[in-house]
Design a protein around this motif. Sequence first.
Motif, PDB file in Angstrom:
ATOM      1  N   THR A 150       0.854  -1.182   0.000  1.00 37.43           N
ATOM      2  CA  THR A 150       0.000   0.000   0.000  1.00 37.43           C
ATOM      3  C   THR A 150       0.891   1.233   0.000  1.00 37.43           C
ATOM      4  N   ARG A 151       0.725   2.072  -1.006  1.00 38.90           N
ATOM      5  CA  ARG A 151       1.528   3.284  -1.133  1.00 38.90           C
ATOM      6  C   ARG A 151       0.645   4.489  -0.829  1.00 38.90           C
ATOM      7  N   LEU A 152       1.141   5.372   0.023  1.00 39.15           N
ATOM      8  CA  LEU A 152       0.398   6.554   0.437  1.00 39.15           C
ATOM      9  C   LEU A 152       1.237   7.794   0.148  1.00 39.15           C
ATOM     10  N   ALA A 153       0.620   8.782  -0.510  1.00 36.83           N
ATOM     11  CA  ALA A 153       1.335  10.002  -0.890  1.00 36.83           C
ATOM     12  C   ALA A 153       0.598  11.211  -0.327  1.00 36.83           C
ATOM     13  N   PRO A 154       1.162  11.885   0.679  1.00 33.14           N
ATOM     14  CA  PRO A 154       0.504  13.052   1.278  1.00 33.14           C
ATOM     15  C   PRO A 154       0.519  14.246   0.344  1.00 33.14           C
ATOM     16  N   ALA A 155      -0.509  15.104   0.488  1.00 33.83           N
ATOM     17  CA  ALA A 155      -0.642  16.256  -0.403  1.00 33.83           C
ATOM     18  C   ALA A 155       0.255  17.420  -0.010  1.00 33.83           C
ATOM     19  N   GLY A 156       0.732  17.456   1.234  1.00 31.27           N
ATOM     20  CA  GLY A 156       1.546  18.576   1.680  1.00 31.27           C
ATOM     21  C   GLY A 156       2.471  18.178   2.811  1.00 31.27           C
ATOM     22  N   PRO A 157       3.372  19.084   3.220  1.00 25.81           N
ATOM     23  CA  PRO A 157       4.371  18.753   4.248  1.00 25.81           C
ATOM     24  C   PRO A 157       3.767  18.427   5.608  1.00 25.81           C
ATOM     25  N   LEU A 158       2.679  19.093   5.985  1.00 24.53           N
ATOM     26  CA  LEU A 158       2.059  18.793   7.271  1.00 24.53           C
ATOM     27  C   LEU A 158       1.431  17.401   7.252  1.00 24.53           C
ATOM     28  N   ALA A 159       0.796  17.059   6.134  1.00 21.90           N
ATOM     29  CA  ALA A 159       0.238  15.712   5.997  1.00 21.90           C
ATOM     30  C   ALA A 159       1.349  14.671   6.024  1.00 21.90           C
ATOM     31  N   LEU A 160       2.503  15.002   5.455  1.00 19.16           N
ATOM     32  CA  LEU A 160       3.642  14.083   5.476  1.00 19.16           C
ATOM     33  C   LEU A 160       4.096  13.818   6.910  1.00 19.16           C
ATOM     34  N   GLN A 161       4.205  14.865   7.713  1.00 21.62           N
ATOM     35  CA  GLN A 161       4.612  14.688   9.113  1.00 21.62           C
ATOM     36  C   GLN A 161       3.642  13.777   9.853  1.00 21.62           C
ATOM     37  N   VAL A 167       2.732   5.543   9.984  1.00 22.34           N
ATOM     38  CA  VAL A 167       3.209   4.416   9.185  1.00 22.34           C
ATOM     39  C   VAL A 167       3.875   3.313  10.004  1.00 22.34           C
ATOM     40  N   PRO A 168       4.738   3.615  10.983  1.00 22.57           N
ATOM     41  CA  PRO A 168       5.350   2.511  11.743  1.00 22.57           C
ATOM     42  C   PRO A 168       4.323   1.585  12.391  1.00 22.57           C
ATOM     43  N   ALA A 169       3.254   2.149  12.938  1.00 29.25           N
ATOM     44  CA  ALA A 169       2.218   1.324  13.565  1.00 29.25           C
ATOM     45  C   ALA A 169       1.466   0.502  12.521  1.00 29.25           C
ATOM     46  N   LEU A 170       1.222   1.078  11.348  1.00 30.69           N
ATOM     47  CA  LEU A 170       0.558   0.327  10.282  1.00 30.69           C
ATOM     48  C   LEU A 170       1.412  -0.859   9.851  1.00 30.69           C
ATOM     49  N   ARG A 171       2.719  -0.644   9.772  1.00 27.49           N
ATOM     50  CA  ARG A 171       3.620  -1.734   9.396  1.00 27.49           C
ATOM     51  C   ARG A 171       3.651  -2.813  10.467  1.00 27.49           C
ATOM     52  N   ARG A 172       3.711  -2.401  11.729  1.00 25.32           N
ATOM     53  CA  ARG A 172       3.714  -3.390  12.809  1.00 25.32           C
ATOM     54  C   ARG A 172       2.426  -4.201  12.816  1.00 25.32           C
ATOM     55  N   ALA A 173       1.348  -3.589  12.375  1.00 23.99           N
ATOM     56  CA  ALA A 173       0.061  -4.290  12.338  1.00 23.99           C
ATOM     57  C   ALA A 173      -0.031  -5.281  11.187  1.00 23.99           C
ATOM     58  N   GLY A 174       0.937  -5.241  10.275  1.00 24.25           N
ATOM     59  CA  GLY A 174       0.949  -6.217   9.192  1.00 24.25           C
ATOM     60  C   GLY A 174       0.662  -5.672   7.816  1.00 24.25           C
ATOM     61  N   LEU A 175       0.548  -4.355   7.691  1.00 26.63           N
ATOM     62  CA  LEU A 175       0.296  -3.750   6.388  1.00 26.63           C
ATOM     63  C   LEU A 175       1.621  -3.262   5.804  1.00 26.63           C
ATOM     64  N   ASP A 176       1.920  -3.685   4.599  1.00 27.30           N
ATOM     65  CA  ASP A 176       3.145  -3.266   3.914  1.00 27.30           C
ATOM     66  C   ASP A 176       2.905  -1.874   3.331  1.00 27.30           C
ATOM     67  N   VAL A 177       3.378  -0.847   4.029  1.00 18.78           N
ATOM     68  CA  VAL A 177       3.090   0.541   3.662  1.00 18.78           C
ATOM     69  C   VAL A 177       4.370   1.250   3.243  1.00 18.78           C
TER      70      VAL A 177
END
Length: 310
Positions: A150-161, A167-177
């Motif tokens: 799953t690839r996620l692309a934020p629209a701006g710098p605040l969304a990126l932060q 993302v680390p929690a999503l990965r620990r939950a088993g989602l390849d992000v």
Amino acid sequence: MRVAFPRTSTATRWIRTHSSGSSRSRTRREAVTPRVGVVGPGALGTALAGVLRSGGLEVVVRGRGERGAGGRPLDLVLLCTKSHDVEGALETAAPLVGPETLVATLQNGIGSFERVLARFGPERAVAGATTEAACRDERGELRHTARGRTRLAPAGPLALQRLERCVPALRRAGLDVEIAPDPVALVWSKLIVAAAILPVTALLGLPNGAIAGPGPAAQLAAQAAREAARVAVVSGTMESTPAHAACERVREVASRTANNRSSMLCDLEAGRRTEIDAISGEVARRAQALGLEAWCNWTLWQLVRARERR
């Protein structure tokens, strides 16, 4: 506006059945893990919710007409409806969205991300693409048919932060992000693959693997991909990409999901409206506006629409 979301009861039962870990362990992690919302508990939304909940995250699932989140504000909302349901999905998502909530669209086609951006702004909008795949069999039972990225692309710098915190929690939950740098390029990269795989497999009634090798189906898919890539480059939404690279990407995805029956094929078989207007239809319309030919996408668009009306 009525939104054709599947009902939540079956989805909720599946998520609970496939969730692991005691409520006590989830409570201990609650303070340090994001709360995630899933709008649209169809096959994909239900499968993703099950993965995240079984990995220890608190997941709020919302379907047709359901409102409210309860507890502290959500950190991330995933829109998993069909592209033609995006306006209704935004209405359902609105009560779940706080000042710092990210809203990510995982729909196929063009247009959904633009609507999310207009509604919630660049500080909360996220474009998404996933190769996770799920469908329901003839008995209505959910099958999570393919794990993917799953690839996620934020629209701006605040969304990126904010996304970097989730993302680390999503990965620990088993989602390849993976975080992608450009939301528009991500949307178009996904569109190129969808335009090649979805209508061809839907019309032929074949799994994705049918276009992974040589043969007429693969050639048809490759032509659709080349046309979509050309539109993306000429319109300035993507950097110049060799046609063979677009075709190779299609073969890669088709091979990885070889046994999967595409969502468009499942929709046609179930008599549901497909996302063809936002995929092949958008390629054909934008090609015409640019003075380009997209005969393959136009033909696939019309054929799927004809099948929808049967």
